[in-house]
Motif scaffolding. Structure first.
Motif, short mmCIF file in Angstrom:
data_model
loop_
_atom_site.label_atom_id
_atom_site.label_comp_id
_atom_site.label_asym_id
_atom_site.label_seq_id
_atom_site.Cartn_x
_atom_site.Cartn_y
_atom_site.Cartn_z
N GLN A 125 43.47 -51.76 -40.16
CA GLN A 125 43.88 -52.14 -41.52
C GLN A 125 43.84 -50.96 -42.50
O GLN A 125 44.46 -51.00 -43.55
CB GLN A 125 43.03 -53.30 -42.05
CG GLN A 125 43.09 -54.53 -41.16
CD GLN A 125 44.52 -55.05 -41.00
OE1 GLN A 125 45.10 -55.59 -41.93
NE2 GLN A 125 45.09 -54.87 -39.82
N SER A 126 43.13 -49.93 -42.14
CA SER A 126 43.18 -48.71 -42.95
C SER A 126 43.96 -47.62 -42.23
O SER A 126 44.64 -46.82 -42.85
CB SER A 126 41.77 -48.19 -43.25
OG SER A 126 41.08 -49.13 -44.04
N LEU A 127 43.86 -47.62 -40.91
CA LEU A 127 44.52 -46.55 -40.16
C LEU A 127 46.04 -46.73 -40.12
O LEU A 127 46.78 -45.76 -40.26
CB LEU A 127 43.95 -46.51 -38.73
CG LEU A 127 44.45 -45.37 -37.84
CD1 LEU A 127 44.31 -44.02 -38.53
CD2 LEU A 127 43.71 -45.38 -36.52
N ARG B 168 41.67 -58.97 -38.96
CA ARG B 168 41.77 -57.86 -38.00
C ARG B 168 40.78 -56.75 -38.31
O ARG B 168 40.28 -56.12 -37.40
CB ARG B 168 43.19 -57.28 -37.98
CG ARG B 168 44.22 -58.33 -37.75
CD ARG B 168 45.27 -58.14 -36.70
NE ARG B 168 45.25 -57.09 -35.75
CZ ARG B 168 45.16 -57.30 -34.43
NH1 ARG B 168 45.00 -58.52 -33.97
NH2 ARG B 168 45.24 -56.30 -33.60
N GLY B 169 40.54 -56.50 -39.57
CA GLY B 169 39.68 -55.37 -39.93
C GLY B 169 38.27 -55.58 -39.41
O GLY B 169 37.77 -56.70 -39.39
N THR B 170 37.64 -54.50 -38.99
CA THR B 170 36.28 -54.60 -38.45
C THR B 170 35.25 -54.16 -39.49
O THR B 170 35.57 -53.44 -40.44
CB THR B 170 36.10 -53.71 -37.21
OG1 THR B 170 36.28 -52.34 -37.59
CG2 THR B 170 37.08 -54.08 -36.12
N SER C 262 35.27 -50.36 -41.49
CA SER C 262 35.13 -50.17 -42.93
C SER C 262 34.04 -49.14 -43.23
O SER C 262 34.20 -48.30 -44.11
CB SER C 262 34.80 -51.52 -43.59
OG SER C 262 34.54 -51.32 -44.95
N ILE C 263 32.95 -49.21 -42.47
CA ILE C 263 31.88 -48.22 -42.65
C ILE C 263 32.41 -46.83 -42.29
O ILE C 263 32.21 -45.85 -43.01
CB ILE C 263 30.65 -48.57 -41.78
CG1 ILE C 263 30.14 -49.98 -42.09
CG2 ILE C 263 29.55 -47.52 -41.94
CD1 ILE C 263 29.67 -50.21 -43.50
N ALA C 264 33.13 -46.76 -41.18
CA ALA C 264 33.64 -45.47 -40.71
C ALA C 264 34.62 -44.87 -41.73
O ALA C 264 34.64 -43.67 -41.96
CB ALA C 264 34.34 -45.63 -39.36
N PHE C 265 35.41 -45.72 -42.33
CA PHE C 265 36.44 -45.24 -43.26
C PHE C 265 35.80 -44.70 -44.54
O PHE C 265 36.33 -43.81 -45.19
CB PHE C 265 37.42 -46.37 -43.56
CG PHE C 265 38.74 -45.90 -44.10
CD1 PHE C 265 39.53 -45.03 -43.36
CD2 PHE C 265 39.19 -46.33 -45.33
CE1 PHE C 265 40.75 -44.58 -43.85
CE2 PHE C 265 40.41 -45.89 -45.84
CZ PHE C 265 41.19 -45.01 -45.09
N GLU D 125 55.24 -52.72 -45.41
CA GLU D 125 54.68 -51.96 -44.29
C GLU D 125 53.37 -51.28 -44.67
O GLU D 125 53.07 -50.17 -44.27
CB GLU D 125 55.70 -50.95 -43.75
CG GLU D 125 56.88 -51.65 -43.12
CD GLU D 125 57.94 -50.71 -42.61
OE1 GLU D 125 58.40 -49.87 -43.39
OE2 GLU D 125 58.32 -50.82 -41.43
N GLN D 126 52.61 -51.97 -45.49
CA GLN D 126 51.35 -51.40 -45.92
C GLN D 126 50.28 -52.47 -46.03
O GLN D 126 49.21 -52.24 -46.58
CB GLN D 126 51.56 -50.74 -47.29
CG GLN D 126 50.84 -49.43 -47.39
CD GLN D 126 50.67 -49.02 -48.84
OE1 GLN D 126 51.27 -49.58 -49.75
NE2 GLN D 126 49.84 -48.02 -49.03
N GLY D 127 50.60 -53.66 -45.55
CA GLY D 127 49.60 -54.71 -45.52
C GLY D 127 49.42 -55.47 -46.82
O GLY D 127 48.54 -56.31 -46.92
N ILE D 128 50.25 -55.19 -47.80
CA ILE D 128 49.98 -55.75 -49.13
C ILE D 128 50.80 -56.99 -49.45
O ILE D 128 50.29 -57.95 -50.00
CB ILE D 128 50.15 -54.65 -50.19
CG1 ILE D 128 49.13 -53.55 -49.93
CG2 ILE D 128 49.99 -55.23 -51.60
CD1 ILE D 128 49.23 -52.36 -50.80
#
Ligand SMILES: Cc1cc2nc3c(=O)[nH]c(=O)nc-3n(C[C@@H](O)[C@H](O)[C@H](O)COP(=O)(O)OP(=O)(O)OC[C@H]3O[C@@H](n4cnc5c(N)ncnc54)[C@H](O)[C@@H]3O)c2cc1C
Ligand code: FES
Ligand code: FES
Lengths: 275, 822, 168
Positions: free
Chosen positions: A35-37, A109-111, A115-118, C49-52
């Protein structure tokens, strides 16, 4: 907005994941919830040669209560923790903070470890981990080590994690008797990253306030108990010490004011919960 | 009430029936542009965009990109220039404008090169391999700075960045100002924001060298006055540019007008590559380089009597259109020209309009188009007058409203306000909206030290734009030379197939406004059928359908104009069928009635035919038609209202056909701790004539309100001093979610327009005009502010909320564990 | 699964709306693109394409998720449900879809598919969800047309009709 090319590897065992990570050096990225990557990839701000998807590694998918802590494996999604039976009892602060992390559709989906790693300075889970003085368990092919949250976060999206290390798990201490917790934050819109977030933790002996979103990483400080006369001054000092950042959505001044005002409300609320 | 009347007469129109559009959409079977297949061999385009706000392009190296497997071509501005002519504009100063930078870039996001490849992923890989050498030039971002004599010039061919400067004078403003007891002034800045539809732009283009013709599919929304602009840019006659729209379009709100330069770009790329080319814009491209509202700096002064009666206005407007003046700009500045006095009876005014170029994304159509920019200063000024004179803001509004008896009302600038009862609507809004209760809440809140405020705005909502209004930017002399422009053609065709079923075609191009449903209701009523029996095509194919320059879906023209044209076409076809039926049933034509799928003689239901049989008969047995009757297979109506004349020599212009009325009330509270605004109640009174489909009207009002709220609280395209876009993703350009948008209380009056076939007026844009300023007025009331800058960020209220911040005793932060363990 | 080479396409198989599907994908192919352009399941839309924006939301193994923030290779073997899998029959609207039609919960319909996927999961997993919980779920979706009023009404109406009944 399409990602550049990369190889993909979804091992079933941690040993394979750690080996691959060691072999690729800095060219391999762990893929957890994505979700961040994924946004970084679609904007081509990251160009890894290999993604190591750790979500098929069974040994990392568990939430365990052990040694007075909730230990959350690298493969545990935020939504899974949210629905972990008794979470609000084991650690109320986590239960309070989780709903602020993005949206149900990203928590699915996000773990937690991702989140800690990011290590986003505005993220809720790093703040909660810090406020509770939790631990980050790191493992590489060569070694394993655990770091206190305060030693883990080193700056904006920066941490003490080495390139070949995975966060295997994080652990949050379980709530003790007579403790009170509160979580507050201000965002522009529901679900956004926090402009300022507050995790307050009060027990018989002390009161602590964690602040996220204001500095380059979350910070924690012991505070006078709510109701005592030094609180204002302590909050004021904290507000200045954090060297608040300024961005599109909020001025530094505004962030300082939130530390003073919302920080106080969070502490008071934690105190009330304790009773 | 008129809505009642419509309902009585007609079984379908005026009712909120289920929409014909919805089933396919709900099943996931919509047909949006990216859902329609492309021919084999279609190439996908990705566009390399400028990272600089202002720079010279020294060199573009494309060899590595071209060598990438899967890449067919990499085109630069020079390649496109060879195939195209500049985009024509309203003013000569539109300058040498192409849809891609040729040798200089003028804003961040401007196209610099296009890569064509087998898929979008590879096309983006190719962009990574293009090397562009820029020589940075000083940018100019602030519109006032752009006006300075030593400002960097955007277009070297122009003498300055000021591309238009016109002054207007109506009545005798000088005397009015000289006589007035008070002079109240306000300076405002309206932010550049954008309606950001959730579906982005899309273009699928093909070139046929045999016919020297282009075939383009795009979710372009009109106005089709841009069709000639596109054709000229592609250097083909209009009949060699076939422009089609997909059946479904994922929202526009004006913004999809701005796809037209990309149509030129992608079509030219298709020609250069000899293949069909497809381009689907992504969100980063959309936020940086689609189109947005103009920014406006306004200085507005009023000459006011001691009782708050406004005698004259003096407008000074500076319009920030961004890097180039793209057609139809500077339309944003002139669309409101007829109603620059708002809902008020003000006979004297001066207007100075300046248009300035800055190194930002070019502006274009955006919901409210010109309305938000005008009503923000005007309605802020009303509140300021009240504050200055110590009057109730509501009293100042009511004192100046145009009286009911004065309609139709000719405004000082030449507008013809067709109908209305503004005083009545305001009174009803106050009553039904519960103003007394809100006052009470304010009093209680303030007694407790809370920050509670109430704001108002009265707004005239114009709809159906006069194609001639834009030429008000020219002098009378220039207009004569250029040829007068006027009118607002709406087109509709109603046709019968060989089984007697009806098809309606309109040149409208909806983006979710339910046009098919409303047209089916209208036509079903006329022929006594069920709406489901009527098939409606609202997409457009310029090669096959009737259309004109005013075609398209903008300026809220559907209900007043397009639906009216369909009504007229269907009525004409009905009259013909009546005559045919009369000969078959042996009664007079006016004795023929249509009901429940049958056509019968009045009072004698036995003497009847099935509708489909009658309707099909001209196909099967044209010989049996009554003497002198032409075939009745279809009827096309081009309708334009005579009221839409070109500007006259005194620069008077009726810029729109009809004018609805809105009166809004906002009550809100500002959180003392966080500065967050919480709307307690929002009341929106609309008079848009009879409601053709009440649920859709509600949808337009609610949607417009959400846009207005976004503009008030969140939305702005922010550039830093270097011209970098700071709001380039949806994580920074903030759109309100369900958590931020309360449900407004929507009220209606129904004064019909005498000028439109169905009495309807537009309703889709009003809250985009009224809501930002109503919220601003409420916030000003809560906080005692004189100046309000949008968007109203809690952070910017900090000084007001918290007072001056005490400096602390000097002390530095010890980072890390020590700080934590302090 | 062995390491997949980024230059090549690999066969991916999963269950889509109850039926097995498979197709070829490079590791970098987004699930949203795979569904739309490889499988032809175009009811899943793409807005950021950014989850928003939420337009691309599909259910992955029972939880609504962003298909634009998921790689096709990640869902090997998974259960995916899209808006196309919600209908009661091949051309019959389900209760939720019917409520959206009756309450005019859509205008352009571009955001709608994702919203239906999220609400379907919510009402299945938590039939008694409070209004605040419905809002929470909907806040993961942007709609530019409706101002959300009719979407909330449709959601509440659907919930009312669904309560007590079994559900997909
Ligand atoms: C619309 C939207 C809104 C959001 N809002 C918020 C919000 O309000 N608050 C918030 O905190 N977050 C928010 N997020 C981000 C949050 O959802 C992410 O889940 C989280 O930041 C990263 O977790 P992940 O599992 O998705 O990690 P990934 O995206 O898979 O990985 C993130 C980074 O961490 C690394 N990584 C992941 N796991 C590990 C590991 N175990 N060991 C070592 N490195 C690892 C990856 O290599 C990568 O660099 C939002 C995201 C979106 C899309
Ligand atoms: S396209 Fe996936 S959330 Fe917008
Ligand atoms: S209905 Fe158009 S975006 Fe929601």
């Amino acid at each position: 907005m399409k990602p550049p090319r990369f190889d993909y590897f979804a091992p079933q065992s941690s040993a394979e994941a750690l080996a691959a990570l060691a072999e690729e050096g800095g060219e391999a990225f762990i893929l957890a919830g994505g979700q961040s990557l994924l946004p970084l990839l679609t904007m081509r701000l990251a160009r890894p040669r290999l993604l190591i998807d750790i979500m098929r590694i069974e040994e990392w998918r568990e939430i365990r209560l052990e040694g007075g802590a909730i230990r959350i494996g690298a493969g545990v999604r935020q939504a899974e923790l949210e629905s972990f039976p008794g979470l609000a009892r084991h650690q109320p602060l986590l239960a309070l903070a989780l709903p602020f992390v993005g949206h149900p559709q990203t928590r699915s989906r996000g773990t937690v470890c991702g989140s800690i790693a990011f290590a986003d300075p505005s993220a809720e889970l790093p703040l909660a981990l810090l406020a509770l003085e939790g631990q980050v368990h790191l493992r590489s092919r060569q070694r394993a080590r655990s770091l206190a949250a305060a030693d883990f976060f080193t700056g904006t999206m920066a941490s003490a994690r080495a390139e070949d290390e995975v966060i295997e798990a994080v652990s949050f201490p379980v709530a003790g008797e007579g403790c009170g917790y509160a979580f507050r934050e201000v965002t522009r819109r529901g679900g956004d990253f926090a402009i300022a977030a507050f995790a307050a933790f009060v027990d018989e002996r002390s009161a602590r306030l964690g602040v996220g979103g204001v500095a380059d990483r979350p910070f924690l400080r012991f505070m006078p108990r709510p109701g005592t006369k030094d609180l204002d001054e302590a909050l004021d000092a904290f507000a200045f010490d954090l060297e608040a950042r300024e961005d599109l959505h909020a001025s530094a001044r505004y962030r300082r004011e939130l530390v003073r005002r919302l920080g106080r409300l969070a502490l008071e609320e934690a105190e009330r919960c304790r009773a | 009430m008129e809505a009642k009347k419509v309902e009585d007469k007609s079984p379908w129109l005026g009712r909120s029936i289920g929409r014909l559009e919805d089933k396919a959409l709900l099943l996931g079977r919509g047909r949006f542009i990216d859902d329609l297949g492309a021919p084999p061999g279609t190439l996908e385009a990705a566009i390399l965009r400028s990272p600089h706000a202002h720079a010279r392009i020294d060199r573009i190296e494309t060899a590595r990109a071209r060598a990438l497997p899967g890449v067919t071509a990499v085109l630069t501005g020079k390649d496109i220039e060879a195939l195209t002519a500049p985009l024509l504009g309203v003013l000569k100063a539109a300058a040498h404008s192409f849809p891609i930078a040729i040798d200089r870039v003028l804003y961040v996001g401007e196209p610099v090169a296009i890569a064509l490849a087998t898929d979008r992923y590879i096309a983006e890989d190719a962009l990574d391999l293009i090397e562009v050498v820029y020589e940075a030039l000083p940018p100019v971002i602030d519109p006032r700075a752009a006006l300075l004599a030593d400002a960097p010039l955007l277009h070297p061919g122009l003498a300055s960045n000021l591309v238009s400067d016109r002054s207007f004078r109506y009545g005798d403003p000088e005397s009015a100002f000289a006589q007035a007891a008070f002079r109240v002034a306000i300076d405002t800045r309206y932010p550049r924001n954008a309606a950001t539809p959730i579906e982005t732009y899309g273009v699928l283009a093909d070139y046929d060298p045999g016919a020297d013709a282009y075939d383009v599919l795009s979710n372009f929304q009109g106005p089709f006055s841009l069709h000639p602009v596109i054709a000229k840019a592609l250097k083909v006659p209009g009949n060699r540019l076939r422009l089609r729209s997909p059946p479904d379009c994922g929202g526009s709100f004006g913004v999809k007008e701005g796809v037209f330069p990309y149509i030129v770009l992608i079509a030219a790329a298709a020609r250069a590559a000899g293949r069909t080319v497809k381009w689907i814009e992504d969100r980063l491209e959309h936020l940086a380089a689609s189109s947005c509202a103009t920014g406006r700096l306004t200085h507005l002064e009023a000459a006011v009597t001691g009782e708050g009666r406004i005698l004259a206005l003096d407008w000074d407007q500076i319009e920030d259109v961004g890097a180039t003046l793209r057609a139809p700009e500077p339309a944003t500045l002139y669309r409101m020209h007829a109603n620059m006095t708002g809902a008020y009876d003000i006979r004297h005014l001066k207007i100075r309009n300046r248009v300035v170029l800055t190194n930002k994304m070019p502006s274009g159509l955006n919901r409210g188009f010109g309305g938000p920019q005008v009503y923000f200063p005007l309605e802020r000024l009303m509140q300021r007058i009240a504050r200055k004179l110590g009057l109730d803001p509501l009293a100042v509004i009511r004192r100046n409203l145009i009286a009911k008896e004065a309609f139709p009302y000719r405004t000082a600038t030449g507008g013809f306000l067709d109908s209305g009862d503004y005083q009545g609507a305001v009174a009803a809004a106050l009553e039904e909206g519960g103003i007394e209760e809100l006052y009470r809440r304010r009093e209680e809140a303030r007694a407790e030290g809370r920050l509670y405020g109430i704001g108002f705005a009265a707004v005239v909502e114009p709809s159906v734009s006069n194609m001639g209004y834009i030429t008000t930017v020219l002098t009378a002399e220039e207009r004569r030379r250029a040829g007068q422009k006027s009118g607002a053609q709406a087109t509709a065709t109603v046709a019968i197939d060989p089984l007697g079923a009806l098809t309606v075609k309109v040149a409208s191009v909806p983006q979710g406004q339910g046009h098919r449903t409303v047209l089916s209701q209208i036509v079903a009523d006329i022929f006594g059928l069920e709406p489901e029996a009527v098939s409606v095509r609202a997409d457009l194919d310029t090669a096959k359908d009737g259309w004109s320059i005013a075609s398209g879906n903008y300026s809220s023209r559907f209900a007043p104009a397009v639906a009216g044209a369909a009504f007229l076409a269907a009525s004409r076809l009905r009259a013909r069928l009546q005559r045919i039926a009369a000969s078959q049933l042996n009664v007079a034509a006016d004795e023929i009635v249509f009901a429940e799928g049958r056509v019968s003689a009045r009072g004698n239901p036995e003497n009847a035919l099935s509708f489909s049989r009658l309707a099909a008969s001209p196909h099967w047995a044209p010989q049996s038609l009554p003497q002198g009757e032409e075939s009745a297979l279809s009827e096309t109506v081009f309708w334009t209202p005579p009221q839409l004349a070109p500007p006259n020599d005194k620069d008077e212009i009726n810029s729109s056909l009809c004018y609805g009325f809105i009166f809004d009330i906002c009550a809100l509270e500002v959180d003392r701790v966080t500065g967050e605004l919480r709307i307690d109640r929002y009341v929106s009174m609309h008079d848009c004539g009879p409601l053709l489909h009440p649920a859709m009207v509600a949808g337009q009002v609610n949607g417009g309100f959400a846009h207005g709220l976004g503009a008030a609280l969140f939305e702005e395209q922010v550039y830093d001093g270097e011209g970098n876009l700071l709001t380039g993703t949806f994580a920074d350009y903030l759109i309100p979610t369900v958590k931020e948008v309360p449900a407004p209380m929507v009220l209606h009056r129904h004064t019909p327009s005498p000028l439109t076939p169905l009495g309807a007026k537009g309703v889709g844009e009003g809250n985009a005009m009224s809501t930002p300023v109503t919220i601003a007025n409420a916030a000003a009331d809560a906080l005692g502010l004189d100046e309000v800058t949008l968007p109203l960020q809690p952070s910017t209220l900090a000084p007001r909320l918290y007072g001056p911040e005490r400096r602390r005793k000097e002390k530095t932060l010890a980072r890390g564990r020590d700080a934590v363990r302090e | 699964m062995p390491r997949l080479n980024g230059e090549r396409r690999h066969r991916i198989a999963f269950t889509l709306d109850g039926k097995p599907v498979s197709g070829e994908a490079e590791p970098r192919l987004l699930l949203s693109d795979f569904l739309r352009h490889v499988i032809g399941e175009t009811g899943t839309h793409v807005g950021c394409e950014q989850g928003i924006c939420g337009a691309c939301t599909v259910e992955i193994d029972g939880r609504p998720s962003r298909s634009c923030l998921t790689l096709a290779v990640q869902v090997e073997g998974a259960e995916i449900r899209t808006v196309a899998g919600l209908a009661a029959g091949p051309e019959t609207l389900c209760v939720l879809q019917e409520a959206f039609r009756a309450r005019h919960g859509l205008q352009c319909g571009f955001c709608t598919g994702g919203i239906l996927v999220s609400l379907n999961a919510l009402f299945r997993d938590k039939p008694e969800a409070s209004e605040a919980e419905i809002r929470e779920v909907l806040s993961g979706h942007l709609c530019r047309c409706t101002g959300y009023v009719s979407i909330m009404e449709a959601a509440l109406a659907a919930q009312k009709r669904l309560s007590g009944k079994t559900h997909a």
